[in-house]
Write a protein that holds these residues in place. Structure first.
Motif, short mmCIF file in Angstrom:
data_model
loop_
_atom_site.label_atom_id
_atom_site.label_comp_id
_atom_site.label_asym_id
_atom_site.label_seq_id
_atom_site.Cartn_x
_atom_site.Cartn_y
_atom_site.Cartn_z
N GLU A 1 0.82 -1.21 0.00
CA GLU A 1 0.00 0.00 0.00
C GLU A 1 0.86 1.26 0.00
OE1 GLU A 1 -3.71 1.95 2.56
OE2 GLU A 1 -2.71 0.13 3.26
N PHE A 2 2.00 1.21 0.69
CA PHE A 2 2.83 2.40 0.83
C PHE A 2 4.25 2.22 0.30
CE2 PHE A 2 -0.28 2.58 4.35
CZ PHE A 2 -0.97 3.73 3.96
N GLY A 3 4.53 1.13 -0.39
CA GLY A 3 5.88 0.94 -0.89
C GLY A 3 6.01 -0.33 -1.71
N VAL A 4 7.22 -0.60 -2.14
CA VAL A 4 7.52 -1.77 -2.95
C VAL A 4 8.62 -2.57 -2.27
CG1 VAL A 4 8.19 -2.59 -5.24
CG2 VAL A 4 6.92 -0.45 -5.03
N ARG A 5 8.45 -3.89 -2.15
CA ARG A 5 9.43 -4.74 -1.49
C ARG A 5 10.18 -5.60 -2.52
NH1 ARG A 5 4.95 -6.48 1.34
NH2 ARG A 5 5.45 -8.66 0.87
N ASN A 6 11.34 -6.06 -2.11
CA ASN A 6 12.15 -6.98 -2.91
C ASN A 6 12.56 -6.35 -4.25
OD1 ASN A 6 11.33 -8.66 -0.82
ND2 ASN A 6 9.81 -9.73 -2.06
N VAL A 7 12.92 -5.10 -4.20
CA VAL A 7 13.26 -4.40 -5.43
C VAL A 7 14.60 -4.86 -5.98
CG1 VAL A 7 13.75 -2.14 -6.44
CG2 VAL A 7 11.91 -2.38 -4.76
N HIS A 8 15.58 -5.06 -5.12
CA HIS A 8 16.93 -5.36 -5.57
C HIS A 8 17.13 -6.86 -5.79
CE1 HIS A 8 17.99 -1.24 -4.71
NE2 HIS A 8 17.52 -1.37 -3.48
N THR A 9 17.96 -7.18 -6.76
CA THR A 9 18.30 -8.56 -7.03
C THR A 9 19.16 -9.11 -5.89
OG1 THR A 9 18.26 -8.17 -9.41
CG2 THR A 9 19.43 -10.12 -8.65
N THR A 10 18.77 -10.26 -5.37
CA THR A 10 19.49 -10.84 -4.23
C THR A 10 19.97 -12.26 -4.48
OG1 THR A 10 17.39 -11.60 -3.27
CG2 THR A 10 18.21 -9.44 -2.56
N ASP A 11 19.69 -12.82 -5.66
CA ASP A 11 20.04 -14.23 -5.88
C ASP A 11 21.47 -14.36 -6.42
OD1 ASP A 11 19.35 -12.98 -8.22
OD2 ASP A 11 18.33 -14.71 -9.09
N PHE A 12 22.43 -13.82 -5.67
CA PHE A 12 23.83 -14.01 -6.03
C PHE A 12 24.42 -15.12 -5.17
CE2 PHE A 12 23.22 -10.24 -3.36
CZ PHE A 12 23.91 -10.58 -2.21
N PRO A 13 25.51 -15.73 -5.62
CA PRO A 13 26.04 -16.93 -4.95
C PRO A 13 26.29 -16.72 -3.46
CG PRO A 13 27.13 -16.59 -7.05
CD PRO A 13 26.28 -15.39 -6.81
N GLY A 14 25.81 -17.67 -2.66
CA GLY A 14 26.05 -17.68 -1.23
C GLY A 14 25.09 -16.86 -0.40
N ASN A 15 24.16 -16.15 -1.02
CA ASN A 15 23.25 -15.30 -0.26
C ASN A 15 22.13 -16.09 0.38
OD1 ASN A 15 22.52 -12.67 0.65
ND2 ASN A 15 20.86 -12.64 -0.83
N TYR A 16 21.72 -17.19 -0.25
CA TYR A 16 20.64 -18.02 0.28
C TYR A 16 21.16 -19.44 0.49
CZ TYR A 16 17.47 -14.30 -1.19
OH TYR A 16 16.83 -13.10 -1.35
N PRO A 17 21.18 -19.91 1.74
CA PRO A 17 21.61 -21.29 2.00
C PRO A 17 20.68 -22.28 1.30
CG PRO A 17 21.54 -20.02 4.04
CD PRO A 17 20.88 -19.17 2.99
N GLY A 18 21.26 -23.28 0.67
CA GLY A 18 20.47 -24.30 0.00
C GLY A 18 20.15 -23.99 -1.45
N TYR A 19 20.55 -22.81 -1.94
CA TYR A 19 20.30 -22.45 -3.34
C TYR A 19 21.62 -22.39 -4.09
CZ TYR A 19 15.51 -21.05 -2.16
OH TYR A 19 14.21 -21.03 -1.75
#
Length: 327
Positions: free
Chosen positions: A18-36
């Motif tokens: 309603e008041f903003g936008v989430r997850n705007v930036h790319t975050t799927d770079f190596p090592g940022n998410y365990p298990g991916y």
């Protein structure tokens, strides 16, 4: 499981609140998410990447480019705007101009007229070359004089009946109705024009597209069933064709018919009873491109030329890397 769903949303969706936008930036770079496994892999990229042509017209093209990053999509858009070459009027030699349009304005108007000439058949003019040759220059002459029509009715006030050649539209590169100047009896234009090959980065007159834009594919999710009057209100919150109402067991039930048509006005967030029942998002790696040609080249040719230019840039970058001595 909930944590993984949250991670998937952060990686794959840009969420509109309603008041903003989430997850705007790319975050799927190596090592940022365990298990991916996010290290770049050519085979995985080739399997995920695709281009789907949605609508193709004479001067417009809409297509989907799926499986790329925003940087690549924006580079492709900028190449379409500023680096695909065309032919345009560069030099105007005014021999006679007695119209009310000043010489500078006339030259500027002539320069912005799209020229129907395939730039791939010409070379760039050498810097400092004033004359030009047949391989890098097109020459046009515009010579016209307005005269009074002796057969016109005395009571007429229509310029089309009173005068001959009062609308100077004889210069017809792409469209046959481009008005250059309005003339009156005795007024005359006599100019010689040199057209050269150039790119939009140097001057906007060389840009081959009227518009070249992209947007992310909309993704609309109804978090729970919405029925009857609430369903009708929900339908009015979106663009026509996005929400349809079905009759199920005597009840009006809303469902998402075609999220692609929505412009995301976020009107639904103005309704207290609906704003928590709908999730608005965009698919992060699904780009909807719209390309509108000025008519110089068909839009599909412009897209293929832009791809060639992007490939050439990548190859030059690789060559530069290879030329750097390794310690």
């Amino acid at each position: 499981m909930a944590a993984r769903r949250g991670a998937d949303e952060m990686r794959d969706r840009v969420v509109l609140g309603e008041f903003g936008v989430r997850n705007v930036h790319t975050t799927d770079f190596p090592g940022n998410y365990p298990g991916y496994e996010d290290a770049w892999d050519q085979r995985r990229f080739e399997e995920a990447f695709r281009v789907d042509v949605i609508r193709e017209e004479e001067d417009a093209l809409e297509f989907d480019m799926v499986g790329i990053d925003a940087a690549i999509a924006n580079a492709f858009r900028r190449i379409l705007l500023a680096e695909v070459p065309t032919m345009a009027v560069e030099k105007v030699f005014v021999y006679n101009n007695t119209s009310i349009v000043q010489d500078e304005i006339l030259a500027h108007r002539l320069g912005l007229i799209p020229i129907r000439a395939d730039p791939r058949l010409f070379e760039y003019r050498n810097q400092g070359d004033q004359e030009g040759t047949e391989i890098d220059t097109l020459q046009f002459q515009l010579k016209i004089k307005c005269k009074r029509n002796p057969q016109a009715a005395k009571e007429s006030s229509d310029p089309d009946e009173l005068y001959f050649n009062h609308k100077d539209a004889d210069f017809r590169p792409v469209h046959d109705d481009i008005l250059i100047a309005l003339l009156r009896p005795g007024q005359e234009i006599d100019v010689l024009m040199h057209c050269v090959k150039g790119i939009g980065k140097d001057h906007a007159k060389f840009s081959p597209v009227a518009t070249a834009s992209y947007r992310l594919l909309p993704d609309i999710t109804l978090l729970q069933p919405i029925e009857d009057e609430a369903a009708e209100t929900l339908q009015k919150c979106f663009s026509p064709g996005v929400i349809e109402i079905q009759n199920i067991n005597g009840k009006k039930v809303a469902r998402v018919a075609n999220a692609r048509l929505d412009t995301f006005s976020r009107e639904v967030f103005r309704h207290e009873g609906l704003k928590n029942l709908v999730r608005l998002a965009r698919v992060r790696n699904h780009y909807i491109f719209s390309v509108e040609s000025t008519g110089i080249l068909p839009p599909d040719v412009l897209v293929s030329e832009a791809i060639k230019i992007l490939m050439g840039k990548c190859q030059r970058f690789l060559n530069e890397l290879d030329s750097v001595p390794m310690e």
